[in-house]
Design a protein around this motif. Sequence first.
Motif, mmCIF file in Angstrom:
data_model
loop_
_atom_site.group_PDB
_atom_site.id
_atom_site.type_symbol
_atom_site.label_atom_id
_atom_site.label_comp_id
_atom_site.label_asym_id
_atom_site.label_seq_id
_atom_site.Cartn_x
_atom_site.Cartn_y
_atom_site.Cartn_z
ATOM 1 N N GLU A 1 0.848 -1.190 0.000
ATOM 2 C CA GLU A 1 0.000 0.000 0.000
ATOM 3 C C GLU A 1 0.886 1.243 0.000
ATOM 4 O OE1 GLU A 1 -4.058 -1.307 2.256
ATOM 5 O OE2 GLU A 1 -2.367 -0.756 3.540
ATOM 6 N N GLU A 2 0.806 1.985 -1.074
ATOM 7 C CA GLU A 2 1.625 3.194 -1.191
ATOM 8 C C GLU A 2 0.830 4.463 -0.920
ATOM 9 O OE1 GLU A 2 4.868 3.215 -1.389
ATOM 10 O OE2 GLU A 2 4.760 1.034 -1.358
ATOM 11 N N ARG A 3 -0.494 4.361 -0.981
ATOM 12 C CA ARG A 3 -1.345 5.536 -0.784
ATOM 13 C C ARG A 3 -2.645 5.073 -0.137
ATOM 14 N NH1 ARG A 3 -0.511 10.083 -3.515
ATOM 15 N NH2 ARG A 3 0.704 8.986 -5.056
ATOM 16 N N GLY B 1 3.688 19.150 5.518
ATOM 17 C CA GLY B 1 3.732 18.940 4.073
ATOM 18 C C GLY B 1 3.103 17.634 3.630
ATOM 19 N N ILE B 2 2.334 17.009 4.503
ATOM 20 C CA ILE B 2 1.674 15.750 4.167
ATOM 21 C C ILE B 2 0.198 16.033 3.939
ATOM 22 C CG2 ILE B 2 1.062 13.440 4.949
ATOM 23 C CD1 ILE B 2 3.478 13.632 6.866
ATOM 24 N N GLY B 3 -0.274 15.632 2.786
ATOM 25 C CA GLY B 3 -1.683 15.829 2.497
ATOM 26 C C GLY B 3 -2.141 14.901 1.402
ATOM 27 N N PRO B 4 -3.439 14.837 1.205
ATOM 28 C CA PRO B 4 -3.960 13.984 0.149
ATOM 29 C C PRO B 4 -3.495 14.471 -1.219
ATOM 30 C CG PRO B 4 -5.719 14.767 1.590
ATOM 31 C CD PRO B 4 -4.485 15.513 1.952
ATOM 32 N N VAL B 5 -3.141 13.514 -2.048
ATOM 33 C CA VAL B 5 -2.696 13.802 -3.408
ATOM 34 C C VAL B 5 -3.586 13.014 -4.358
ATOM 35 C CG1 VAL B 5 -0.767 13.618 -5.025
ATOM 36 C CG2 VAL B 5 -0.335 14.152 -2.629
ATOM 37 N N GLU B 6 -3.981 13.640 -5.433
ATOM 38 C CA GLU B 6 -4.842 12.998 -6.412
ATOM 39 C C GLU B 6 -3.994 12.312 -7.482
ATOM 40 O OE1 GLU B 6 -7.636 14.913 -9.688
ATOM 41 O OE2 GLU B 6 -8.317 15.366 -7.656
ATOM 42 N N ASN B 7 -4.377 11.103 -7.826
ATOM 43 C CA ASN B 7 -3.720 10.431 -8.939
ATOM 44 C C ASN B 7 -4.728 9.535 -9.648
ATOM 45 O OD1 ASN B 7 -3.746 8.465 -6.853
ATOM 46 N ND2 ASN B 7 -2.164 7.330 -7.902
ATOM 47 N N ASP B 8 -4.416 9.195 -10.872
ATOM 48 C CA ASP B 8 -5.302 8.340 -11.649
ATOM 49 C C ASP B 8 -5.085 6.897 -11.251
ATOM 50 O OD1 ASP B 8 -6.320 10.504 -13.050
ATOM 51 O OD2 ASP B 8 -4.742 10.404 -14.552
ATOM 52 N N GLY B 9 -6.165 6.179 -11.106
ATOM 53 C CA GLY B 9 -6.090 4.773 -10.744
ATOM 54 C C GLY B 9 -7.131 3.976 -11.501
ATOM 55 N N GLY C 1 -5.272 10.138 -1.957
ATOM 56 C CA GLY C 1 -4.719 9.484 -0.790
ATOM 57 C C GLY C 1 -3.451 10.133 -0.282
ATOM 58 N N VAL C 2 -3.041 9.677 0.889
ATOM 59 C CA VAL C 2 -1.812 10.143 1.526
ATOM 60 C C VAL C 2 -0.721 9.126 1.212
ATOM 61 C CG1 VAL C 2 -0.705 10.634 3.735
ATOM 62 C CG2 VAL C 2 -3.079 11.330 3.344
ATOM 63 N N SER C 3 0.373 9.609 0.717
ATOM 64 C CA SER C 3 1.481 8.764 0.303
ATOM 65 C C SER C 3 2.292 8.269 1.494
ATOM 66 C CB SER C 3 2.385 9.568 -0.633
ATOM 67 O OG SER C 3 3.641 8.991 -0.761
ATOM 68 N N ARG C 4 2.550 6.960 1.498
ATOM 69 C CA ARG C 4 3.420 6.369 2.522
ATOM 70 C C ARG C 4 4.792 7.041 2.483
ATOM 71 N NH1 ARG C 4 4.824 0.534 4.166
ATOM 72 N NH2 ARG C 4 3.010 -0.076 2.989
ATOM 73 N N ALA C 5 5.292 7.302 1.291
ATOM 74 C CA ALA C 5 6.614 7.914 1.135
ATOM 75 C C ALA C 5 6.664 9.304 1.768
ATOM 76 C CB ALA C 5 6.994 7.976 -0.339
ATOM 77 N N ALA C 6 5.590 10.068 1.651
ATOM 78 C CA ALA C 6 5.567 11.414 2.237
ATOM 79 C C ALA C 6 5.667 11.349 3.759
ATOM 80 C CB ALA C 6 4.297 12.149 1.827
ATOM 81 N N VAL C 7 4.957 10.401 4.361
ATOM 82 C CA VAL C 7 5.005 10.252 5.815
ATOM 83 C C VAL C 7 6.407 9.801 6.245
ATOM 84 C CG1 VAL C 7 4.032 9.045 7.823
ATOM 85 C CG2 VAL C 7 2.532 9.695 5.907
#
Length: 102
Positions: A32-34, A68-76, A88-94
Amino acid sequence: MRLTSLLRPRPAVDEDTRQLLHDVLSVYGDGEERLTLWTLLDRIADARPDTYDGWTSWTLRDALRPHGIGPVENDGRDAEGNPRVEIGVSRAAVADVIRRIR
């Protein structure tokens, strides 16, 4: 990363914030990345109900935003392969914030 984000002072990080970041990171499953704010909140509240009882997705968003962590929109794609927008919130950002505050 935008130049303005480099110029903005970073907020102080207290123990409660450190714990929140670690709690959020700990609820991502393998692969799970997001995750949505709602999913994150459900999982951290299940793991630590005494801490997150009464929180809303907005509370979680507002607690993560200064770092600087927040929901980011991406195509899925959904289960049938149809296009859909995922937020979703990116695991990498956290993880990046946790590394930065050590």
